[in-house]
Write an enzyme that holds these catalytic residues in place. Structure first.
Site, PDB file in Angstrom:
ATOM      1  N   HIS A  59      -5.496   4.914 -13.949  1.00 56.90           N
ATOM      2  CA  HIS A  59      -4.355   5.469 -13.010  1.00 56.90           C
ATOM      3  C   HIS A  59      -3.003   4.746 -13.961  1.00 56.90           C
ATOM      4  O   HIS A  59      -2.897   3.540 -14.088  1.00 56.90           O
ATOM      5  CB  HIS A  59      -4.433   4.809 -11.763  1.00 56.90           C
ATOM      6  CG  HIS A  59      -5.604   5.109 -10.901  1.00 56.90           C
ATOM      7  ND1 HIS A  59      -5.620   6.177 -10.026  1.00 56.90           N
ATOM      8  CD2 HIS A  59      -6.846   4.641 -10.678  1.00 56.90           C
ATOM      9  CE1 HIS A  59      -6.669   6.638  -9.662  1.00 56.90           C
ATOM     10  NE2 HIS A  59      -7.499   5.418  -9.843  1.00 56.90           N
ATOM     11  N   LEU A  60      -2.534   5.985 -14.540  1.00 52.87           N
ATOM     12  CA  LEU A  60      -1.386   5.543 -15.408  1.00 52.87           C
ATOM     13  C   LEU A  60       0.040   5.402 -14.425  1.00 52.87           C
ATOM     14  O   LEU A  60       1.269   5.060 -14.926  1.00 52.87           O
ATOM     15  CB  LEU A  60      -1.088   6.464 -16.512  1.00 52.87           C
ATOM     16  CG  LEU A  60      -2.174   6.181 -17.493  1.00 52.87           C
ATOM     17  CD1 LEU A  60      -1.880   7.115 -18.846  1.00 52.87           C
ATOM     18  CD2 LEU A  60      -2.100   4.889 -18.355  1.00 52.87           C
ATOM     19  N   ARG A  61       0.027   6.013 -13.128  1.00 55.04           N
ATOM     20  CA  ARG A  61       1.020   5.741 -12.141  1.00 55.04           C
ATOM     21  C   ARG A  61       2.280   6.560 -12.402  1.00 55.04           C
ATOM     22  O   ARG A  61       2.854   6.822 -11.584  1.00 55.04           O
ATOM     23  CB  ARG A  61       1.350   4.488 -12.036  1.00 55.04           C
ATOM     24  CG  ARG A  61       0.329   3.467 -11.759  1.00 55.04           C
ATOM     25  CD  ARG A  61      -0.504   3.896 -10.390  1.00 55.04           C
ATOM     26  NE  ARG A  61      -1.223   2.622  -9.870  1.00 55.04           N
ATOM     27  CZ  ARG A  61      -2.164   2.745  -8.988  1.00 55.04           C
ATOM     28  NH1 ARG A  61      -2.185   3.846  -8.460  1.00 55.04           N
ATOM     29  NH2 ARG A  61      -2.936   1.966  -8.852  1.00 55.04           N
ATOM     30  N   HIS A  79     -14.818  11.093  -5.807  1.00 51.34           N
ATOM     31  CA  HIS A  79     -14.430   9.839  -5.211  1.00 51.34           C
ATOM     32  C   HIS A  79     -15.229   9.817  -3.723  1.00 51.34           C
ATOM     33  O   HIS A  79     -14.735  10.433  -3.050  1.00 51.34           O
ATOM     34  CB  HIS A  79     -12.952   9.724  -4.936  1.00 51.34           C
ATOM     35  CG  HIS A  79     -12.587   8.593  -4.134  1.00 51.34           C
ATOM     36  ND1 HIS A  79     -11.806   7.515  -4.551  1.00 51.34           N
ATOM     37  CD2 HIS A  79     -12.910   8.581  -2.789  1.00 51.34           C
ATOM     38  CE1 HIS A  79     -11.557   6.688  -3.438  1.00 51.34           C
ATOM     39  NE2 HIS A  79     -12.066   7.376  -2.406  1.00 51.34           N
ATOM     40  N   ASP A 112     -11.406   2.258 -13.794  1.00 48.57           N
ATOM     41  CA  ASP A 112     -10.670   2.277 -12.457  1.00 48.57           C
ATOM     42  C   ASP A 112      -9.389   1.516 -12.466  1.00 48.57           C
ATOM     43  O   ASP A 112      -8.801   0.870 -11.654  1.00 48.57           O
ATOM     44  CB  ASP A 112     -11.473   2.312 -11.196  1.00 48.57           C
ATOM     45  CG  ASP A 112     -10.836   2.802 -10.081  1.00 48.57           C
ATOM     46  OD1 ASP A 112      -9.691   3.312 -10.004  1.00 48.57           O
ATOM     47  OD2 ASP A 112     -11.504   2.450  -8.982  1.00 48.57           O
TER      48      ASP A 112
END
Ligand SMILES: [Zn+2]
Length: 424
Positions: A63-65, A180, A306
């Site tokens: 997750h690079l946001r 997910h 993750d």
């Protein structure tokens, strides 16, 4: 400039190599592997004594946001954390703001990554618009824009027909659908694994069935469609069994787990450390054992991070209110090295799980030191012990339950995007 990496133990599962070799690189290409002492002259020598020289690690669950949550992480800081952790490729999840469900967001990520990224970044597109499980995204257009897989990660695809359609398209376009697995009604309000420990500490639990029911559904849909299914962050023994059974029946499924699912048990939650709050939650010792066996026998194909960086304010709360996630890129390899020490995996298997297998699942030409491959190389001292200091993380997210742990296996150098990063 020609660079020769000498004195290292080269491990490349793709070429079935595990021996002392010298690696010649020139202008971002691998020129050749040579027997010890036989490498040609080069302008620069990198001494890899006591180290393993491996293909750069590939994380398929980051997750690079960015866009939208730059206070938690950016493409720049996240990709730097990646190379610090030995990763030269990351695939970033679409649960940004806006969600990566459009060509515009995919192009934004790719442009930012090409300007500011310290490693290669591949976007993962959303399966459904705004991750709402109501309408499929334009998969073909997103693939053309640069998405290499699809996932609604962070959320499950609750609409089974939507999942069926996505898997049908995955067959046509030959891209993985990453699931997910979480039944939101079963997990609602939960903060940790449901069981004896959750009763003791008085936190609402998330039963294992919240994950397993959806793993089972997706196996059935994968069998029905013949699509390409990849199960994200497997955390329970039951999920491992379902995947093992599906594989034995020839179903086209792959799976990943993350270091925290084989490094911690729910007993650690007695500390109420919100850095232990992840989704799916950390499970019981029995689950940890099953995950390890799944990695050993090939049921689980990949160790992914993750990586879920958060601002301190998102974690500095009561347990129930704190955000889910661990900043994982900078500890993943050393935590996984522990499996080698426990003789569950050998080093070559570990490199396969963290570099070759993720590349093959995503259909990218990474994970090998074959001649003409791009130079993605990580040099690691597998015996050196260090103490985790989250304040030194290059990630903006300092949220880790492994702070101050003594871990074995230091990333000494990472060669990524034509640059040599020397960490020691
Ligand atoms: Zn997830």
């Amino acid at each position: 400039m020609k660079i020769l990496i000498k004195n290292g133990r080269v491990i490349d599962p793709f070429q079935n190599i595990d021996s002392k070799r010298e690696v010649l690189i020139d202008r971002n290409k691998i020129k050749g592997l040579y027997p010890k002492g036989k490498g040609p002259k080069a302008e620069k020598i990198i001494d890899a004594s006591n180290c393993i020289v491996i293909p750069g690690l590939v994380d398929i669950h980051t997750h690079l946001r960015e866009p939208g949550f730059e206070y938690k992480e950016t493409i720049k800081s996240g990709s730097l954390a990646a190379v610090r952790g030995g990763f030269t490729t990351v695939c970033c999840m679409p649960n940004t703001n806006p969600v990566n469900d459009s060509i515009a967001v995919t192009e934004f990520i790719l442009e930012k990554a090409s300007k500011e990224g310290a490693c290669k970044v591949y976007p993962i597109g959303a399966i459904t618009i705004a991750q709402k499980s109501e309408q499929l995204t334009e998969l073909e257009a997103l693939i053309q824009a640069g998405c290499i897989a699809f996932s609604d990660d962070g959320k499950p695809v609750t609409n089974s027909l939507m999942m069926r359609r996505a898997l049908e398209y995955s067959k046509i376009f030959n891209v993985p659908i990453i699931s997910h697995c979480e039944d939101l009604k079963l997990s609602e309000g939960g903060a940790m694994n449901e069981g004896f420990v959750s009763t003791i500490v008085g936190l609402r639990g998330i039963p294992k069935a919240a994950e397993e029911t959806m793993v089972a559904r997706d196996m059935a849909l994968c069998e029905l469609t013949g699509g390409r299914l990849h199960i994200a962050h497997v955390s329970t023994e039951g999920s491992v069994k379902l995947i093992r059974d599906a594989k034995s029946r020839g179903i086209n499924v792959t799976a990943e787990t993350c270091p925290h699912y084989f490094s911690l048990t729910d007993e650690s939650l007695i500390s109420y450390d919100t850095n232990l709050k992840v989704n799916p939650p950390i499970r019981t010792p029995q689950d940890v054992e099953a995950i390890k066996q799944g990695l050993k026998d090939g049921t689980i194909d990949v160790i992914a991070t993750d990586h879920a960086p958060h601002h301190i304010d998102d974690k500095d709360k009561e347990f129930d209110a704190a955000a889910f996630g661990i900043s994982g890129l900078e500890t993943a390899f050393a935590l996984s090295m522990h499996l080698v020490d426990q003789e569950i995996l050998d080093l070559k298997q570990l490199v396969k799980l963290m570099s070759l297998n993720p590349s093959q699942i995503m259909g990218i030409s990474k994970g090998t030191l074959s001649p003409k491959a791009n130079v993605d190389i990580t040099i690691i001292n597998p015996k050196k012990v260090y103490k985790v200091d989250s304040l030194k993380f290059l990630s903006k997210g300092k949220n880790t339950p492994f702070n101050r742990w003594a871990l074995k296996g230091t990333v000494e150098k990472t060669i990524s995007m034509g640059k040599v990063y020397e960490w020691t």
